[in-house]
Design an enzyme around this catalytic site. Sequence first.
Site, short mmCIF file in Angstrom:
data_model
loop_
_atom_site.label_atom_id
_atom_site.label_comp_id
_atom_site.label_asym_id
_atom_site.label_seq_id
_atom_site.Cartn_x
_atom_site.Cartn_y
_atom_site.Cartn_z
N ASP A 139 0.84 -1.21 0.00
CA ASP A 139 0.00 0.00 0.00
C ASP A 139 0.86 1.25 0.00
OD1 ASP A 139 -2.47 1.45 2.28
OD2 ASP A 139 -2.28 1.57 0.09
N LYS A 142 2.49 3.80 -5.60
CA LYS A 142 1.90 2.90 -6.60
C LYS A 142 2.91 2.56 -7.70
CE LYS A 142 -1.00 3.84 -3.72
NZ LYS A 142 -0.91 2.97 -2.51
N ASP A 167 -3.39 -2.60 -2.41
CA ASP A 167 -4.43 -1.58 -2.38
C ASP A 167 -4.36 -0.69 -3.62
OD1 ASP A 167 -5.23 1.27 -0.24
OD2 ASP A 167 -6.55 -0.10 -1.33
N ASN A 168 -5.45 0.01 -3.90
CA ASN A 168 -5.49 1.09 -4.91
C ASN A 168 -5.31 0.64 -6.35
OD1 ASN A 168 -3.66 2.49 -2.35
ND2 ASN A 168 -5.70 3.28 -2.86
N GLU A 197 -11.34 4.78 -0.19
CA GLU A 197 -11.49 5.12 1.23
C GLU A 197 -12.31 6.39 1.44
OE1 GLU A 197 -8.58 4.32 -0.25
OE2 GLU A 197 -6.95 5.62 0.36
#
Length: 212
Positions: A139, A142, A167-168, A197
């Site tokens: 996380d 990126k 994540d993401n 989120e």
Amino acid sequence: MSKEQRVLRYVQQNASRGDPDSVLAAVDKFGWETEWAMNVGDVKGLILDRFVKETAPQTMLELGTYMGYSAIRVVRLLPETAKFLTVEFNPENAAIANEMIAFAGLQNRIIQITSDSADVIPQLKKKYDVDTFDMVFIDHWKDVYVRDIKLLETNNLLRKGTVVVADNIINPGAPEYADYVRTCGKYDSTFHESNFEYSDDIDGLEKSVYRG
Ligand SMILES: Cn1cnc(CNC(=O)c2cc(-c3ccc(F)cc3)cc(O)c2O)c1
Ligand SMILES: [Mg+2]
């Protein structure tokens, strides 16, 4: 005062010391009602919880501590015997996380490392007495997800069945990573759509099981 300091203050004034669930609830309430922050959050967090319960990792690595929210979220579900390492590059974030984790009463269960993940990953076996990880949560930035999962591979830190969660995948997005884990042939990878989120926007987690 930074946003992260405001979140920590809100937790200290509204959660119960030693109660991880109250810390998570306070961070989430602040995220929804006062100031957005880039924690994995309560909606994606429920999916992460499920992955953690299914995997029951004894040894786990997190890349991207930020304020410690996901470290608290995960470790609250693990037995005392589990080993959880979390890496954060930004020292200000690491300092906030340290206080947040202490407030939750989990400081003895989490090993915090403040460093660039590229420097840490090759040291994990010798310096942190790690054999292989049962689970990894990615996380952090990126654009280094792919660099770091490849580093985990080449440093023999993954084993057959290691569960890597990222994540993401949609927002802000990690397209190169998603493409890598889905097409390189080394993982059984599935995308789990959810919400960004503290928002109604779309996002999601990628769960990739290493084939060994
Ligand atoms: C400083 N730093 C400490 N940790 C990190 C790595 N995390 C992220 O960058 C990150 C960013 C976003 C995000 C931010 C702005 C925006 F408009 C859309 C998305 C969401 C996340 O869930 C993230 O994890 C950076
Ligand atoms: Mg994130």
